[in-house]
Design a protein around this motif. Sequence first.
Motif, PDB file in Angstrom:
ATOM      1  N   LEU A 135       0.857  -1.183   0.000  1.00  0.00           N
ATOM      2  CA  LEU A 135       0.000   0.000   0.000  1.00  0.00           C
ATOM      3  C   LEU A 135       0.894   1.234   0.000  1.00  0.00           C
ATOM      4  O   LEU A 135       1.631   1.483   0.965  1.00  0.00           O
ATOM      5  CB  LEU A 135      -0.910   0.019   1.228  1.00  0.00           C
ATOM      6  CG  LEU A 135      -1.926  -1.128   1.361  1.00  0.00           C
ATOM      7  CD1 LEU A 135      -2.691  -0.999   2.678  1.00  0.00           C
ATOM      8  CD2 LEU A 135      -2.886  -1.149   0.189  1.00  0.00           C
ATOM      9  N   CYS A 136       0.834   2.007  -1.078  1.00  0.00           N
ATOM     10  CA  CYS A 136       1.657   3.210  -1.202  1.00  0.00           C
ATOM     11  C   CYS A 136       0.801   4.460  -1.075  1.00  0.00           C
ATOM     12  O   CYS A 136      -0.160   4.628  -1.833  1.00  0.00           O
ATOM     13  CB  CYS A 136       2.337   3.250  -2.571  1.00  0.00           C
ATOM     14  SG  CYS A 136       3.504   1.933  -2.900  1.00  0.00           S
ATOM     15  N   SER A 137       1.123   5.308  -0.119  1.00  0.00           N
ATOM     16  CA  SER A 137       0.513   6.645  -0.061  1.00  0.00           C
ATOM     17  C   SER A 137      -1.003   6.576  -0.187  1.00  0.00           C
ATOM     18  O   SER A 137      -1.590   7.098  -1.126  1.00  0.00           O
ATOM     19  CB  SER A 137       1.081   7.522  -1.184  1.00  0.00           C
ATOM     20  OG  SER A 137       2.473   7.421  -1.245  1.00  0.00           O
ATOM     21  N   LEU A 238       3.687   2.052   2.885  1.00  0.00           N
ATOM     22  CA  LEU A 238       4.748   3.005   2.542  1.00  0.00           C
ATOM     23  C   LEU A 238       4.142   4.396   2.392  1.00  0.00           C
ATOM     24  O   LEU A 238       3.088   4.555   1.778  1.00  0.00           O
ATOM     25  CB  LEU A 238       5.417   2.545   1.245  1.00  0.00           C
ATOM     26  CG  LEU A 238       6.651   3.258   0.728  1.00  0.00           C
ATOM     27  CD1 LEU A 238       7.516   2.263  -0.046  1.00  0.00           C
ATOM     28  CD2 LEU A 238       6.272   4.409  -0.178  1.00  0.00           C
ATOM     29  N   VAL A 239       4.816   5.410   2.938  1.00  0.00           N
ATOM     30  CA  VAL A 239       4.294   6.778   2.865  1.00  0.00           C
ATOM     31  C   VAL A 239       5.438   7.775   2.926  1.00  0.00           C
ATOM     32  O   VAL A 239       6.465   7.526   3.565  1.00  0.00           O
ATOM     33  CB  VAL A 239       3.298   7.042   4.021  1.00  0.00           C
ATOM     34  CG1 VAL A 239       3.991   7.021   5.381  1.00  0.00           C
ATOM     35  CG2 VAL A 239       2.548   8.354   3.816  1.00  0.00           C
ATOM     36  N   GLY A 240       5.274   8.905   2.236  1.00  0.00           N
ATOM     37  CA  GLY A 240       6.235   9.988   2.320  1.00  0.00           C
ATOM     38  C   GLY A 240       5.913  10.897   3.490  1.00  0.00           C
ATOM     39  O   GLY A 240       4.741  11.176   3.766  1.00  0.00           O
ATOM     40  N   THR A 241       6.933  11.379   4.158  1.00  0.00           N
ATOM     41  CA  THR A 241       6.675  12.245   5.312  1.00  0.00           C
ATOM     42  C   THR A 241       6.110  13.597   4.890  1.00  0.00           C
ATOM     43  O   THR A 241       5.513  14.304   5.704  1.00  0.00           O
ATOM     44  CB  THR A 241       7.968  12.480   6.114  1.00  0.00           C
ATOM     45  OG1 THR A 241       8.941  13.120   5.271  1.00  0.00           O
ATOM     46  CG2 THR A 241       8.540  11.168   6.629  1.00  0.00           C
ATOM     47  N   ALA A 242       6.285  13.971   3.608  1.00  0.00           N
ATOM     48  CA  ALA A 242       5.759  15.247   3.110  1.00  0.00           C
ATOM     49  C   ALA A 242       4.493  15.054   2.286  1.00  0.00           C
ATOM     50  O   ALA A 242       4.139  15.928   1.490  1.00  0.00           O
ATOM     51  CB  ALA A 242       6.825  15.953   2.279  1.00  0.00           C
ATOM     52  N   ASP A 243       3.800  13.954   2.485  1.00  0.00           N
ATOM     53  CA  ASP A 243       2.566  13.665   1.756  1.00  0.00           C
ATOM     54  C   ASP A 243       1.443  14.536   2.310  1.00  0.00           C
ATOM     55  O   ASP A 243       1.059  14.402   3.473  1.00  0.00           O
ATOM     56  CB  ASP A 243       2.216  12.183   1.911  1.00  0.00           C
ATOM     57  CG  ASP A 243       1.068  11.746   1.013  1.00  0.00           C
ATOM     58  OD1 ASP A 243       0.273  12.601   0.576  1.00  0.00           O
ATOM     59  OD2 ASP A 243       0.955  10.533   0.763  1.00  0.00           O
ATOM     60  N   ARG A 244       0.918  15.426   1.485  1.00  0.00           N
ATOM     61  CA  ARG A 244      -0.167  16.307   1.910  1.00  0.00           C
ATOM     62  C   ARG A 244      -1.546  15.708   1.638  1.00  0.00           C
ATOM     63  O   ARG A 244      -2.525  16.126   2.236  1.00  0.00           O
ATOM     64  CB  ARG A 244      -0.053  17.668   1.212  1.00  0.00           C
ATOM     65  CG  ARG A 244       1.145  18.503   1.646  1.00  0.00           C
ATOM     66  CD  ARG A 244       1.104  19.882   0.993  1.00  0.00           C
ATOM     67  NE  ARG A 244       2.111  20.774   1.549  1.00  0.00           N
ATOM     68  CZ  ARG A 244       3.326  20.949   1.047  1.00  0.00           C
ATOM     69  NH1 ARG A 244       3.667  20.285  -0.058  1.00  0.00           N
ATOM     70  NH2 ARG A 244       4.185  21.774   1.607  1.00  0.00           N
ATOM     71  N   THR A 265       6.933   2.015   6.201  1.00  0.00           N
ATOM     72  CA  THR A 265       8.171   2.654   5.773  1.00  0.00           C
ATOM     73  C   THR A 265       7.880   4.111   5.468  1.00  0.00           C
ATOM     74  O   THR A 265       7.068   4.406   4.585  1.00  0.00           O
ATOM     75  CB  THR A 265       8.747   1.979   4.513  1.00  0.00           C
ATOM     76  OG1 THR A 265       9.008   0.603   4.790  1.00  0.00           O
ATOM     77  CG2 THR A 265      10.037   2.660   4.086  1.00  0.00           C
ATOM     78  N   GLU A 266       8.494   5.018   6.213  1.00  0.00           N
ATOM     79  CA  GLU A 266       8.353   6.445   5.956  1.00  0.00           C
ATOM     80  C   GLU A 266       9.537   6.923   5.125  1.00  0.00           C
ATOM     81  O   GLU A 266      10.686   6.636   5.455  1.00  0.00           O
ATOM     82  CB  GLU A 266       8.280   7.229   7.264  1.00  0.00           C
ATOM     83  CG  GLU A 266       6.979   7.049   8.023  1.00  0.00           C
ATOM     84  CD  GLU A 266       6.805   8.111   9.098  1.00  0.00           C
ATOM     85  OE1 GLU A 266       7.648   9.032   9.191  1.00  0.00           O
ATOM     86  OE2 GLU A 266       5.806   8.034   9.842  1.00  0.00           O
ATOM     87  N   LEU A 267       9.243   7.660   4.061  1.00  0.00           N
ATOM     88  CA  LEU A 267      10.275   8.181   3.177  1.00  0.00           C
ATOM     89  C   LEU A 267      10.458   9.666   3.465  1.00  0.00           C
ATOM     90  O   LEU A 267       9.595  10.486   3.130  1.00  0.00           O
ATOM     91  CB  LEU A 267       9.874   7.962   1.712  1.00  0.00           C
ATOM     92  CG  LEU A 267       9.527   6.517   1.329  1.00  0.00           C
ATOM     93  CD1 LEU A 267       9.191   6.431  -0.156  1.00  0.00           C
ATOM     94  CD2 LEU A 267      10.665   5.588   1.667  1.00  0.00           C
ATOM     95  N   THR A 274       4.878   8.594  -4.429  1.00  0.00           N
ATOM     96  CA  THR A 274       6.024   7.760  -4.039  1.00  0.00           C
ATOM     97  C   THR A 274       6.590   6.894  -5.170  1.00  0.00           C
ATOM     98  O   THR A 274       7.814   6.812  -5.300  1.00  0.00           O
ATOM     99  CB  THR A 274       5.665   6.890  -2.830  1.00  0.00           C
ATOM    100  OG1 THR A 274       4.333   6.368  -2.983  1.00  0.00           O
ATOM    101  CG2 THR A 274       5.720   7.689  -1.549  1.00  0.00           C
ATOM    102  N   PRO A 275       5.787   6.222  -6.006  1.00  0.00           N
ATOM    103  CA  PRO A 275       6.388   5.390  -7.055  1.00  0.00           C
ATOM    104  C   PRO A 275       7.185   6.189  -8.086  1.00  0.00           C
ATOM    105  O   PRO A 275       8.065   5.640  -8.749  1.00  0.00           O
ATOM    106  CB  PRO A 275       5.175   4.712  -7.711  1.00  0.00           C
ATOM    107  CG  PRO A 275       4.127   4.702  -6.645  1.00  0.00           C
ATOM    108  CD  PRO A 275       4.325   6.015  -5.937  1.00  0.00           C
TER     109      PRO A 275
END
Length: 300
Positions: A135-137, A238-244, A265-267, A274-275
Amino acid sequence: MSAVASVAVRELTAVSADGARLHVEIHGPASGAGSAPAVVLAHGWTCSTKFWAAQIRELAVDHRVIAYDQRGHGRTPASTACSTDALADDLEAVLRATLAPGEKAVIAGHSMGGMTVLAAAGREAFAEHAAAVLLCSTGASRLVAESTVVPLRPGRLRTWLTRHVLGSRAPLGPVTPVAMRILKYATMGAGAAPHMVEACARIVHACPRRVRHTWSGVLHLLDLDHGVGRLSVPTAVLVGTADRLTPPVQAHRIAAALPHCLGVTELPGVGHMTPVEEPGLVTARIRELVTTYTQLKEGA
């Protein structure tokens, strides 16, 4: 990296439960006895199979990569039936059309693609074919209330403004430098390379505005918390720390409710895409899931 690997070995049309016709691409080695392991990719809102270009290019060397366009996106015609049930029906149709009976695959979903996976959890075809999930973002509920696209404190005003910004019927127009700056702010991290921003902008701007608006309404009312509990296969988040759009709070809430969570997993500094922003890391995570949950089991 070979450009040939990004060309679909074959294209087909999967027919969903209500008759909707879905454009499907299969990349990589042909199916059959001893065939390469399968990976299924489900893209997000306003995107298309093109969003997975980096993953398709790398994985198709030794995987069968199945990617499809969601309703109204890419080469799949728009439909009046837009709902989480339709998303689940469509994924089931793709799995049945591309995988042999009992064949297992790693399924990766980004954003609305991840919501598609949650909606399909517990469905017959999903249970038959899913070996593991990435699961991405993505999120399961409270998307508009928890989005930080509008830089205000949480509350009714921010939620109202966010709903109207994301659900706008306005055309996006041509991909200009201003348009790319706006898209980068909303969907990507500050360090995203210009070519990545432009690639995402061209994909997003190609989505018809009626389709964009219709699916925004589905996302506004999204409530798939029940689907998280039904997703019993091993699942990495999986997720980015700057995901708004789907901030880390969404990822951690999903992870806490998953029956078999492989961790979050935080990026750092990465946004929602993310991809595209971290293609190598996302591809490597998919490969890891394939090795652990399909290849090893088959060889045991």
